[in-house]
Write a protein that holds these residues in place. Structure first.
Motif, mmCIF file in Angstrom:
data_model
loop_
_atom_site.group_PDB
_atom_site.id
_atom_site.type_symbol
_atom_site.label_atom_id
_atom_site.label_comp_id
_atom_site.label_asym_id
_atom_site.label_seq_id
_atom_site.Cartn_x
_atom_site.Cartn_y
_atom_site.Cartn_z
ATOM 1 N N THR A 61 0.798 -1.225 0.000
ATOM 2 C CA THR A 61 0.000 0.000 0.000
ATOM 3 C C THR A 61 0.829 1.272 0.000
ATOM 4 N N GLY A 62 2.134 1.140 0.175
ATOM 5 C CA GLY A 62 2.979 2.318 0.256
ATOM 6 C C GLY A 62 2.926 3.024 1.592
ATOM 7 N N ALA A 63 2.391 2.342 2.606
ATOM 8 C CA ALA A 63 2.350 2.928 3.945
ATOM 9 C C ALA A 63 3.772 3.112 4.464
ATOM 10 N N PRO A 64 4.013 4.139 5.261
ATOM 11 C CA PRO A 64 5.371 4.359 5.782
ATOM 12 C C PRO A 64 5.817 3.217 6.687
ATOM 13 N N LEU A 65 7.115 2.969 6.693
ATOM 14 C CA LEU A 65 7.685 1.927 7.533
ATOM 15 C C LEU A 65 8.118 2.508 8.869
ATOM 16 N N ALA A 66 7.834 1.774 9.937
ATOM 17 C CA ALA A 66 8.279 2.168 11.268
ATOM 18 C C ALA A 66 9.747 1.803 11.451
ATOM 19 N N SER A 67 10.413 2.488 12.376
ATOM 20 C CA SER A 67 11.810 2.197 12.713
ATOM 21 C C SER A 67 11.865 1.426 14.028
ATOM 22 N N PHE A 68 12.860 0.548 14.152
ATOM 23 C CA PHE A 68 12.977 -0.238 15.383
ATOM 24 C C PHE A 68 13.836 0.484 16.409
ATOM 25 N N ASP A 69 13.676 0.073 17.644
ATOM 26 C CA ASP A 69 14.450 0.611 18.764
ATOM 27 C C ASP A 69 15.695 -0.253 18.945
ATOM 28 N N PRO A 70 16.886 0.261 18.642
ATOM 29 C CA PRO A 70 18.100 -0.560 18.745
ATOM 30 C C PRO A 70 18.353 -1.122 20.136
ATOM 31 N N SER A 71 17.869 -0.444 21.167
ATOM 32 C CA SER A 71 18.139 -0.891 22.538
ATOM 33 C C SER A 71 17.388 -2.161 22.895
ATOM 34 N N THR A 72 16.395 -2.543 22.093
ATOM 35 C CA THR A 72 15.605 -3.748 22.400
ATOM 36 C C THR A 72 15.859 -4.880 21.406
ATOM 37 N N LEU A 73 16.896 -4.747 20.594
ATOM 38 C CA LEU A 73 17.152 -5.779 19.584
ATOM 39 C C LEU A 73 17.496 -7.126 20.216
ATOM 40 N N PHE A 74 18.384 -7.112 21.192
ATOM 41 C CA PHE A 74 18.944 -8.359 21.711
ATOM 42 C C PHE A 74 18.541 -8.567 23.168
ATOM 43 N N GLY A 75 17.772 -9.610 23.400
ATOM 44 C CA GLY A 75 17.342 -9.927 24.758
ATOM 45 C C GLY A 75 16.159 -9.099 25.198
ATOM 46 N N GLY A 76 15.602 -9.495 26.350
ATOM 47 C CA GLY A 76 14.459 -8.772 26.888
ATOM 48 C C GLY A 76 13.171 -9.540 26.699
ATOM 49 N N GLY A 77 12.048 -8.792 26.757
ATOM 50 C CA GLY A 77 10.735 -9.411 26.654
ATOM 51 C C GLY A 77 9.954 -8.877 25.471
ATOM 52 N N ALA A 78 8.703 -8.512 25.731
ATOM 53 C CA ALA A 78 7.822 -8.083 24.657
ATOM 54 C C ALA A 78 8.223 -6.743 24.058
ATOM 55 N N ALA A 79 8.804 -5.866 24.861
ATOM 56 C CA ALA A 79 9.174 -4.535 24.380
ATOM 57 C C ALA A 79 10.165 -4.629 23.225
ATOM 58 N N GLY A 80 9.822 -4.050 22.104
ATOM 59 C CA GLY A 80 10.676 -4.104 20.928
ATOM 60 C C GLY A 80 10.684 -5.459 20.246
ATOM 61 N N TYR A 81 9.719 -6.294 20.598
ATOM 62 C CA TYR A 81 9.657 -7.655 20.045
ATOM 63 C C TYR A 81 8.261 -7.919 19.484
ATOM 64 N N THR A 82 7.271 -7.947 20.367
ATOM 65 C CA THR A 82 5.902 -8.217 19.919
ATOM 66 C C THR A 82 4.977 -7.013 20.067
ATOM 67 N N ASP A 83 5.508 -5.865 20.485
ATOM 68 C CA ASP A 83 4.627 -4.721 20.734
ATOM 69 C C ASP A 83 4.653 -3.668 19.633
ATOM 70 N N TYR A 84 5.325 -3.958 18.494
ATOM 71 C CA TYR A 84 5.246 -3.026 17.373
ATOM 72 C C TYR A 84 3.874 -3.159 16.717
ATOM 73 N N PRO A 85 3.149 -2.073 16.558
ATOM 74 C CA PRO A 85 1.771 -2.168 16.023
ATOM 75 C C PRO A 85 1.729 -2.281 14.517
ATOM 76 N N ALA A 86 0.635 -2.876 14.038
ATOM 77 C CA ALA A 86 0.329 -2.836 12.617
ATOM 78 C C ALA A 86 -0.269 -1.471 12.282
ATOM 79 N N THR A 87 -0.232 -1.125 11.009
ATOM 80 C CA THR A 87 -0.880 0.111 10.591
ATOM 81 C C THR A 87 -2.391 -0.026 10.709
ATOM 82 N N ALA A 88 -3.077 1.109 10.708
ATOM 83 C CA ALA A 88 -4.540 1.072 10.778
ATOM 84 C C ALA A 88 -5.123 0.293 9.601
ATOM 85 N N ALA A 89 -4.441 0.371 8.433
ATOM 86 C CA ALA A 89 -4.956 -0.302 7.250
ATOM 87 C C ALA A 89 -4.915 -1.808 7.360
ATOM 88 N N SER A 90 -3.953 -2.332 8.131
ATOM 89 C CA SER A 90 -3.792 -3.795 8.211
ATOM 90 C C SER A 90 -4.174 -4.347 9.567
#
Length: 362
Positions: free
Chosen positions: A332-361
């Motif tokens: 759809t050409g929707a803008p892409l979100a950027s990830f948080d580098p501090s949550t890349l390696f290790g941890g829990g849901a933050a920066g892992y499963t809590d990135y939202p989908a766009t309203a369209a999807s």
């Protein structure tokens, strides 16, 4: 340049992929006790099941094969059971998923190795790289050279891991032959100075990668086997005096095995595509089955390379981290979100499963 065909179905052996976009392997260091993937991992992959194919994070075939903290394994029943929850979740969303089989070789630390022993390698040459252990990045440990009589055990570990992956419900497996890990170390003479049948000539240095792949094919079938290679990537301190000759030979032999796909890191892993001279177009012509192109792809580059016949599928890595609905956003050409580098390696849901989908999807 149209990208429409990238979102059309594609036949990968017995599988029909919903599109030509692949989720590349992404190490996230979130395995639980016993290096078992948990419920969060199942949720993470299920969120991204709209990819035509998911290739899982690299997964060690044995404890010896581990190189980083909290990465998952595929050598115990508990690990198989944990991965089964992941594959069930992906399949429930209509997705397809392969498991990447990993032995890191010298890219490890004694704190991760059985009984604190030295990591193993083709030769006792320390890698100029770091690993993630004890919640921080540290220099890798000094390795020891594998004895000749130990090599059949490595091959058997890959074979068993492939069988375990199918037991866990994966659609297939990818042999990790890239990025300066064990099989790549054997292939490249900057890391391999052996003088036995696994060192010296191009043919000898290719031997372990080819024997591992043949064992996996014998165990699970060529149609369920892929491999990832990185001919010129300097990742984890490897180098080759003749990458073109080395990988032309390897790909010719892989083609003869009839494996499902060749997954190629074109250039430096996560870096410049033109890091060193290499004829990737020629490599693609040497392989008759599916060619997955990887490294620095966006939709326009993928569409161009596809129209030119230079690849069949295109692997996107980091964009999938913060965009669980990446396929819909690309469509759809929707803008892409950027990830948080501090949550890349290790941890829990933050920066892992809590990135939202766009309203369209959503």
């Amino acid at each position: 340049m149209t990208s429409k065909t990238l979102f059309e179905p594609y036949a990968l052996g017995p599988l029909t992929l919903s599109n030509r976009i692949v989720m590349a392997p992404l190490t996230r260091n979130r395995a639980g006790a016993g290096f078992v993937p948990g419920e969060l991992t199942a949720e993470y992959y299920a969120q991204r099941a709209s990819a035509g194919l998911i290739i899982s994070e690299a997964t060690q075939i044995s404890q010896q094969g581990q190189g980083y903290q909290d990465t998952p394994g595929i050598y115990s029943q508990q690990q198989i059971d944990g991965w089964r929850k992941v594959t069930d979740a992906v399949h429930a969303k209509g997705g397809h998923i392969f498991l990447q089989l990993w032995h890191v070789g010298r890219v490890s630390h004694i704190d991760l190795q059985p009984d604190g022993k030295a990591p193993v390698a083709p030769s006792a040459i320390r890698a100029e790289t770091k690993t993630f252990v004890n919640n921080g990045f540290v220099d890798v440990s000094e390795p020891r050279a594998l004895e000749l009589d130990e090599i059949p055990g490595i091959i058997e570990d890959f074979r068993r891991a492939a069988a375990n992956a199918i037991d866990a419900g994966f659609d297939g497996v990818e042999v990790h032959g890239a990025n300066g890990y064990l099989l790549d170390q054997f292939a490249k003479d900057g890391a391999n100075t052996r003088t036995d049948p696994y060192g010296g000539s191009i043919e000898n240095r290719a031997r372990l990668m080819l024997e591992v792949t043949a064992a996996v094919v014998e165990e699970v079938g060529a149609e369920r086997t892929g491999i990832r290679i990185s001919p010129v990537s300097p990742a984890n301190g490897v180098s080759s005096s003749d990458p073109q000759g080395q990988f032309d030979y390897i790909v010719k032999k892989l083609d003869e095995m009839g494996i499902a796909y060749l997954h190629v890191v074109e250039g430096a892993t996560g870096g410049p595509r033109d890091v060193a001279p290499f004829d990737f177009e020629g490599l693609r012509r040497k392989f008759k089955n599916t060619y997955i192109a990887n490294n620095g792809y966006d939709l326009d580059l993928a569409a161009t390379r596809h129209e030119q016949g230079l690849a069949d599928l295109f692997a996107f890595g980091k964009p999938f981290i913060a965009n669980p609905d990446l396929i819909e956003r690309l469509k759809t050409g929707a803008p892409l979100a950027s990830f948080d580098p501090s949550t890349l390696f290790g941890g829990g849901a933050a920066g892992y499963t809590d990135y939202p989908a766009t309203a369209a999807s959503a």
